[in-house]
Scaffold this active site. Sequence first.
Site, PDB file in Angstrom:
ATOM      1  N   ARG A  30       0.815  -1.217   0.000  1.00  0.00           N
ATOM      2  CA  ARG A  30       0.000   0.000   0.000  1.00  0.00           C
ATOM      3  C   ARG A  30       0.850   1.270   0.000  1.00  0.00           C
ATOM      4  O   ARG A  30       0.528   2.234   0.692  1.00  0.00           O
ATOM      5  CB  ARG A  30      -0.925   0.034   1.216  1.00  0.00           C
ATOM      6  N   ARG A  34      -3.773   7.003   0.272  1.00  0.00           N
ATOM      7  CA  ARG A  34      -4.266   8.250   0.865  1.00  0.00           C
ATOM      8  C   ARG A  34      -3.267   9.018   1.713  1.00  0.00           C
ATOM      9  O   ARG A  34      -3.453  10.192   1.959  1.00  0.00           O
ATOM     10  CB  ARG A  34      -5.526   7.958   1.687  1.00  0.00           C
ATOM     11  N   ARG A  43      -7.055  11.419  -7.017  1.00  0.00           N
ATOM     12  CA  ARG A  43      -8.267  10.678  -6.679  1.00  0.00           C
ATOM     13  C   ARG A  43      -9.517  11.574  -6.643  1.00  0.00           C
ATOM     14  O   ARG A  43     -10.639  11.079  -6.825  1.00  0.00           O
ATOM     15  CB  ARG A  43      -7.992  10.009  -5.320  1.00  0.00           C
ATOM     16  N   ASP A  79      -6.743  -3.147  -7.151  1.00  0.00           N
ATOM     17  CA  ASP A  79      -7.228  -3.797  -5.933  1.00  0.00           C
ATOM     18  C   ASP A  79      -7.448  -5.270  -6.228  1.00  0.00           C
ATOM     19  O   ASP A  79      -7.687  -5.651  -7.383  1.00  0.00           O
ATOM     20  CB  ASP A  79      -8.539  -3.167  -5.451  1.00  0.00           C
ATOM     21  N   TYR A 155     -14.705 -12.428   1.381  1.00  0.00           N
ATOM     22  CA  TYR A 155     -15.540 -11.243   1.114  1.00  0.00           C
ATOM     23  C   TYR A 155     -16.761 -11.597   0.273  1.00  0.00           C
ATOM     24  O   TYR A 155     -17.852 -11.073   0.500  1.00  0.00           O
ATOM     25  CB  TYR A 155     -14.733 -10.177   0.361  1.00  0.00           C
TER      26      TYR A 155
HETATM   27  O1  CP3 Z   1      -0.029  -2.058  -2.400  1.00  0.00           O
HETATM   28  C1  CP3 Z   1      -0.401  -1.216  -3.232  1.00  0.00           C
HETATM   29  O2  CP3 Z   1      -0.031  -0.015  -3.180  1.00  0.00           O
HETATM   30  C2  CP3 Z   1      -1.260  -1.651  -4.401  1.00  0.00           C
HETATM   31  C3  CP3 Z   1      -2.652  -1.422  -4.280  1.00  0.00           C
HETATM   32  C4  CP3 Z   1      -3.553  -2.276  -3.402  1.00  0.00           C
HETATM   33  C5  CP3 Z   1      -4.798  -1.783  -2.930  1.00  0.00           C
HETATM   34  N1  CP3 Z   1      -5.435  -2.802  -2.293  1.00  0.00           N
HETATM   35  C6  CP3 Z   1      -5.288  -0.416  -3.139  1.00  0.00           C
HETATM   36  C7  CP3 Z   1      -6.456   0.065  -2.385  1.00  0.00           C
HETATM   37  C8  CP3 Z   1      -3.445  -3.604  -2.982  1.00  0.00           C
HETATM   38  C9  CP3 Z   1      -2.295  -4.588  -3.176  1.00  0.00           C
HETATM   39  C10 CP3 Z   1      -4.643  -3.925  -2.281  1.00  0.00           C
HETATM   40  C11 CP3 Z   1      -4.903  -5.259  -1.718  1.00  0.00           C
HETATM   41  C12 CP3 Z   1      -6.126  -5.501  -0.949  1.00  0.00           C
HETATM   42  N2  CP3 Z   1      -7.358  -4.923  -1.096  1.00  0.00           N
HETATM   43  C13 CP3 Z   1      -6.236  -6.493   0.063  1.00  0.00           C
HETATM   44  C14 CP3 Z   1      -5.143  -7.426   0.501  1.00  0.00           C
HETATM   45  C15 CP3 Z   1      -4.105  -6.784   1.337  1.00  0.00           C
HETATM   46  C16 CP3 Z   1      -4.586  -6.090   2.570  1.00  0.00           C
HETATM   47  O3  CP3 Z   1      -4.444  -4.864   2.622  1.00  0.00           O
HETATM   48  O4  CP3 Z   1      -5.068  -6.760   3.465  1.00  0.00           O
HETATM   49  C17 CP3 Z   1      -7.564  -6.448   0.560  1.00  0.00           C
HETATM   50  C18 CP3 Z   1      -8.129  -7.316   1.649  1.00  0.00           C
HETATM   51  C19 CP3 Z   1      -8.258  -5.457  -0.190  1.00  0.00           C
HETATM   52  C20 CP3 Z   1      -9.676  -5.082  -0.074  1.00  0.00           C
HETATM   53  C21 CP3 Z   1      -9.854  -3.627   0.178  1.00  0.00           C
HETATM   54  N3  CP3 Z   1      -9.731  -2.631  -0.773  1.00  0.00           N
HETATM   55  C22 CP3 Z   1     -10.213  -2.984   1.398  1.00  0.00           C
HETATM   56  C23 CP3 Z   1     -10.472  -3.716   2.694  1.00  0.00           C
HETATM   57  C24 CP3 Z   1     -10.288  -1.596   1.140  1.00  0.00           C
HETATM   58  C25 CP3 Z   1     -10.756  -0.483   2.058  1.00  0.00           C
HETATM   59  C26 CP3 Z   1      -9.995  -0.239   3.240  1.00  0.00           C
HETATM   60  C27 CP3 Z   1      -8.641   0.376   2.988  1.00  0.00           C
HETATM   61  O5  CP3 Z   1      -7.672  -0.165   3.485  1.00  0.00           O
HETATM   62  O6  CP3 Z   1      -8.568   1.430   2.318  1.00  0.00           O
HETATM   63  C28 CP3 Z   1      -9.953  -1.393  -0.219  1.00  0.00           C
HETATM   64  C29 CP3 Z   1      -9.842  -0.111  -0.933  1.00  0.00           C
HETATM   65  C30 CP3 Z   1      -8.478   0.249  -1.404  1.00  0.00           C
HETATM   66  N4  CP3 Z   1      -7.604  -0.598  -2.050  1.00  0.00           N
HETATM   67  C31 CP3 Z   1      -7.862   1.526  -1.315  1.00  0.00           C
HETATM   68  C32 CP3 Z   1      -6.597   1.425  -1.919  1.00  0.00           C
HETATM   69  C33 CP3 Z   1      -5.583   2.519  -2.118  1.00  0.00           C
HETATM   70  C34 CP3 Z   1      -8.491   2.784  -0.706  1.00  0.00           C
HETATM   71  C35 CP3 Z   1      -9.241   3.491  -1.791  1.00  0.00           C
HETATM   72  C36 CP3 Z   1      -9.381   4.967  -1.516  1.00  0.00           C
HETATM   73  O7  CP3 Z   1      -8.518   5.725  -1.946  1.00  0.00           O
HETATM   74  O8  CP3 Z   1     -10.397   5.307  -0.903  1.00  0.00           O
END
Ligand code: CP3
Length: 350
Positions: A30, A34, A43, A79, A155
């Site tokens: 990540r 943000r 964004r 994602d 999920y």
């Molecule tokens: O690592 C990176 O920079 C690459 C991008 C990436 C995202 N999600 C971007 C994202 C990766 C590799 C993920 C993986 C992901 N997504 C997982 C597995 C790893 C982990 O973090 O546990 C899971 C379970 C998800 C599902 C997911 N997507 C959740 C639970 C959420 C919301 C909560 C949160 O942490 O923000 C997302 C949304 C998401 N995925 C965002 C980002 C940057 C936030 C979006 C925003 O800008 O509002």
Amino acid sequence: MPAAVFDPTARLLRACRGEPVDRPPVWLMRQAGRYLPEYRRVREGLSFLELCRDVDRAVEVSLQPLRRVGTEAVIFFSDIFVPVTGLGIEIDFQPGPVVAEPIRSLAQVERLRACDPRESVPFVFEILRRLRRELAEERVPLIGFAGAPFTLAAYLVEGRGSKEFSAIKRMMLRAPEVLRALQARLTTLVVDYLSAQIDAGAQVVQLFDTWAGLLGPEDYAEWVLPVHREIAAKLDRARAPLILYVKGSAHLLAPMFDSGADVISLDWRVDVAAAARLAGRRASLQGNLDPAFLFAPPEAIAARVRAIAAAAAPARGLVLNLGHGCLPDTPIEGVRAFTDAARALANRPA
Ligand code: CP3
């Protein structure tokens, strides 16, 4: 003998494969998101999925951490739920994934569309091809990723994020044939998706099985390990080593080292020295600073990085990373201190 200096791609690939390196490479899960003001600007006015589908902006956001925080690899911005839309499942982000119709029956699994990710989410591969071109000159490695079947299923069955994901555990016990069919369908998707990412230029791929740590060792061995093994066996790991991440995996490390993955990514609750002893020559380690530790002063962060590197020394290789993703309020100075500390390891005696 003069110490060899490796370019960032060689350093990461060698660390993943357990070949000698000058120092561990560093990147962060990540690392785009943000906590970066420039991410929030791009964004603005776009939904998360719109950003994932917008090739120019997704490329831009993927590259942002490179200059700003000194990370040594780029993970493409997307994602784990993006490829799932190709199966005909409707997903919204609020901000975590929310599934319009949670999967509870065999009929629903059978209705899932057969899909070739190259056709259902072509923008992903365009993003990867563009990034690979952008990164070629500086030899910065490109990382692809996918969610693992169990975490995706957690999920899809629950319908949204949850602390316990009890719906998938109920399905394991009451309707194992539905979960088996769903995981089989998702395994095909993940293998096709990661293989297509490797064809499009991903040099390393990471499999996120974030929630598999909710299972005890017996259920992990029955429901998850065979899936990890199948994915590891079907990917061309000579072209792109495989990193496997499970959150809360201290009790699962022994079987994880038998998954066939090249690198096991540890969360911050794992004792690195014990993991290094257990790993032997089977896999390299990735991790594992607590993401919250990036709030510490730079010298404290550097001391923790040195401690992780020292504890991991018996392992065949180490990729420095966090134990989970960057938090939305992570201080940029903390991330910078983390990557600086990794680079400073080059000047220390082994
Ligand atoms: O690592 C990176 O920079 C690459 C991008 C990436 C995202 N999600 C971007 C994202 C990766 C590799 C993920 C993986 C992901 N997504 C997982 C597995 C790893 C982990 O973090 O546990 C899971 C379970 C998800 C599902 C997911 N997507 C959740 C639970 C959420 C919301 C909560 C949160 O942490 O923000 C997302 C949304 C998401 N995925 C965002 C980002 C940057 C936030 C979006 C925003 O800008 O509002």
